[in-house]
Design a protein around this motif. Sequence first.
Motif, PDB file in Angstrom:
ATOM      1  N   GLY A  34      -8.978  -8.905  -2.375  1.00  0.00           N
ATOM      2  CA  GLY A  34      -9.524  -9.815  -1.219  1.00  0.00           C
ATOM      3  C   GLY A  34      -8.356 -10.159  -0.200  1.00  0.00           C
ATOM      4  O   GLY A  34      -9.113 -11.735   0.456  1.00  0.00           O
ATOM      5  N   GLY A  35      -7.965  -9.202  -0.401  1.00  0.00           N
ATOM      6  CA  GLY A  35      -6.602 -10.933   0.439  1.00  0.00           C
ATOM      7  C   GLY A  35      -5.922  -8.981   1.060  1.00  0.00           C
ATOM      8  O   GLY A  35      -6.134  -8.210   1.540  1.00  0.00           O
ATOM      9  N   ASP A  36      -4.508  -8.842   1.123  1.00  0.00           N
ATOM     10  CA  ASP A  36      -3.736  -8.083   2.030  1.00  0.00           C
ATOM     11  C   ASP A  36      -2.651  -7.759   0.693  1.00  0.00           C
ATOM     12  O   ASP A  36      -2.447  -8.023  -0.598  1.00  0.00           O
ATOM     13  N   LEU A  37      -2.402  -6.528   0.695  1.00  0.00           N
ATOM     14  CA  LEU A  37      -1.004  -5.507  -0.085  1.00  0.00           C
ATOM     15  C   LEU A  37      -0.142  -4.980   0.815  1.00  0.00           C
ATOM     16  O   LEU A  37      -0.763  -4.711   1.845  1.00  0.00           O
ATOM     17  N   ILE A  38       0.308  -5.116  -0.266  1.00  0.00           N
ATOM     18  CA  ILE A  38       2.231  -4.541   0.965  1.00  0.00           C
ATOM     19  C   ILE A  38       1.870  -2.871   0.645  1.00  0.00           C
ATOM     20  O   ILE A  38       1.983  -2.601  -0.018  1.00  0.00           O
ATOM     21  N   ASP A  39       2.358  -2.235   2.139  1.00  0.00           N
ATOM     22  CA  ASP A  39       2.723  -1.320   1.788  1.00  0.00           C
ATOM     23  C   ASP A  39       3.852  -0.624   1.862  1.00  0.00           C
ATOM     24  O   ASP A  39       4.430  -0.802   2.896  1.00  0.00           O
ATOM     25  N   ALA A  93      -5.926  -5.439   2.061  1.00  0.00           N
ATOM     26  CA  ALA A  93      -6.002  -4.529   1.275  1.00  0.00           C
ATOM     27  C   ALA A  93      -6.854  -2.365   1.676  1.00  0.00           C
ATOM     28  O   ALA A  93      -6.998  -2.282   0.888  1.00  0.00           O
ATOM     29  N   TRP A  94      -8.250  -3.017   1.972  1.00  0.00           N
ATOM     30  CA  TRP A  94      -9.387  -2.351   2.207  1.00  0.00           C
ATOM     31  C   TRP A  94      -8.749  -1.564   3.061  1.00  0.00           C
ATOM     32  O   TRP A  94      -8.797  -0.345   2.916  1.00  0.00           O
ATOM     33  N   ASP A  95      -7.821  -1.940   4.297  1.00  0.00           N
ATOM     34  CA  ASP A  95      -6.943  -0.538   4.288  1.00  0.00           C
ATOM     35  C   ASP A  95      -5.917   0.393   3.785  1.00  0.00           C
ATOM     36  O   ASP A  95      -6.378   1.606   3.876  1.00  0.00           O
ATOM     37  N   LEU A  96      -5.545  -0.159   3.176  1.00  0.00           N
ATOM     38  CA  LEU A  96      -4.462   0.692   2.513  1.00  0.00           C
ATOM     39  C   LEU A  96      -5.338   1.259   1.629  1.00  0.00           C
ATOM     40  O   LEU A  96      -4.574   2.652   0.780  1.00  0.00           O
ATOM     41  N   VAL A 142      -2.168  -0.797  -5.453  1.00  0.00           N
ATOM     42  CA  VAL A 142      -3.281  -1.014  -5.306  1.00  0.00           C
ATOM     43  C   VAL A 142      -3.586  -0.064  -6.545  1.00  0.00           C
ATOM     44  O   VAL A 142      -4.541  -0.959  -6.246  1.00  0.00           O
ATOM     45  N   ILE A 143      -3.567   0.170  -7.470  1.00  0.00           N
ATOM     46  CA  ILE A 143      -4.087   0.262  -8.976  1.00  0.00           C
ATOM     47  C   ILE A 143      -4.234  -0.848  -9.538  1.00  0.00           C
ATOM     48  O   ILE A 143      -5.800  -1.225  -9.530  1.00  0.00           O
ATOM     49  N   ARG A 144      -3.197  -1.587  -9.062  1.00  0.00           N
ATOM     50  CA  ARG A 144      -3.468  -2.849 -10.215  1.00  0.00           C
ATOM     51  C   ARG A 144      -4.524  -3.908  -8.988  1.00  0.00           C
ATOM     52  O   ARG A 144      -5.249  -4.596 -10.589  1.00  0.00           O
ATOM     53  N   PHE A 204      -4.951   5.377   0.926  1.00  0.00           N
ATOM     54  CA  PHE A 204      -4.466   5.639  -0.295  1.00  0.00           C
ATOM     55  C   PHE A 204      -5.369   7.305  -0.796  1.00  0.00           C
ATOM     56  O   PHE A 204      -5.438   8.163  -1.500  1.00  0.00           O
ATOM     57  N   PHE A 205      -6.997   6.742  -0.851  1.00  0.00           N
ATOM     58  CA  PHE A 205      -7.892   7.319  -0.878  1.00  0.00           C
ATOM     59  C   PHE A 205      -8.777   8.731  -0.569  1.00  0.00           C
ATOM     60  O   PHE A 205      -8.420   9.933  -0.814  1.00  0.00           O
ATOM     61  N   ALA A 206      -7.839   8.461   1.166  1.00  0.00           N
ATOM     62  CA  ALA A 206      -7.367  10.233   2.153  1.00  0.00           C
ATOM     63  C   ALA A 206      -6.519  10.750   1.577  1.00  0.00           C
ATOM     64  O   ALA A 206      -6.432  11.941   1.713  1.00  0.00           O
ATOM     65  N   THR A 207      -5.443  10.349   1.165  1.00  0.00           N
ATOM     66  CA  THR A 207      -4.264  10.574   0.690  1.00  0.00           C
ATOM     67  C   THR A 207      -4.661  11.706  -0.668  1.00  0.00           C
ATOM     68  O   THR A 207      -4.270  13.003  -1.480  1.00  0.00           O
ATOM     69  N   VAL A 208      -5.480  11.004  -1.877  1.00  0.00           N
ATOM     70  CA  VAL A 208      -5.379  12.048  -2.761  1.00  0.00           C
ATOM     71  C   VAL A 208      -7.203  12.442  -2.875  1.00  0.00           C
ATOM     72  O   VAL A 208      -7.178  13.023  -3.621  1.00  0.00           O
TER      73      VAL A 208
END
Length: 377
Positions: free
Chosen positions: A298-303, A312-315, A163-165, A319-323
């Motif tokens: 701009g696409g998907d990230l692997i959870d 991507a923005w769902d993950l 996610v940071i990447r 992440f934002f909610a977690t931290v």
Amino acid sequence: MITAGRPATGPAMARALTVGVEEEFLLLDPATGANLPVSDRVTAALPESVRLRSRTEMRRSMMELVTGVCTEMGDVRAQLSAQRRAAADVAEAAGARLVAVGATPVAEPDVGVPSGQRYHDLADRYGPVAHDPAVCGLHVHVGVADRELAVQVCNHLQVWLPVIRALTSNSPLFLGADTGHASWRSVQLLRWPSIGPTPYFSTLRDYGRTVAELVSSRMVLDEASIYWYARLSPTYPTVEIRVGDVCTDVDDTVLVTALVRAAVATAINDIRAGLPAARPRDCLLDAANWRSAHDGLGGDLIDLRLGRPRPAWDLIDEFFATVSPALLESGDLELVLEGLNRLRDSGDGATRQRSILRGTGDIRAVLAALAAWTRAG
């Protein structure tokens, strides 16, 4: 210069965690966009306060600037802004542009290494890999003085590093063309044998033994040349996150720094609560990091907790909610919320570069915009 951090203890832990930031930049020819090997001239002409926080890098077309130890994001922003402006002014006087971009966008005619025994040792050990075109990263140090705890923090961070990447993706161009990757820097770096996801370590002793075995294998020169995406700094009492491209502008760097500190604070809370770190398979870790380098925001990230792609923005929202509790504790919640909303509207650095390239058809326009973003702040 990044120096000692304070140990993280007590209820105000997130606020107490110190941070330091390292940013790498390219020096580019304003007319052609090619890398210019003028870092020695630029560094020598810097104001003393900035020169003392500069570092020699693997290419004579690169320079690195580092902050001091900070506890407040306002201080991080002020130091980054002052350093970028000073370096940009001096670079311009030397006939170059200071540009915050993750990978050489056009060409690098001079790929010789700087003077210094370490650089020559790296070139001797790795051959052509050590002469690849320059790449520039963002490294965030978070003070965790307890090294045993720091090892466990690295384990817990693993699922969030893609996610940071994605948030920092800022290198879509190579040889003057779009690579199809948001972070071409991440792909280029995979030629180095010591770069990749951090292995899982059960203890500090396990970490140290593995480092010693890698050094004795001669795959690496020393601990400093093990470039895991999260590692224990070999120099400072910090956890060092080095997965990201250098960001286009100071706002993005401050956003990522705040998120990284909150992620470390959250990991420490989880460790002290006895919560185990997720342990995804190595092949899935590789896949998640590749997917984030390819798609960016701009696409998907692997959870990595579920083992499947997600928007991507769902993950990122998760992440934002977690931290968020750590962000609230450190006073950075609104800063991060505003920064994420800005990125949601504007896209990552790769998206911004592509938008200009599509609109103008001229890579020089992209590089001019990058240079303007680099010094703004």
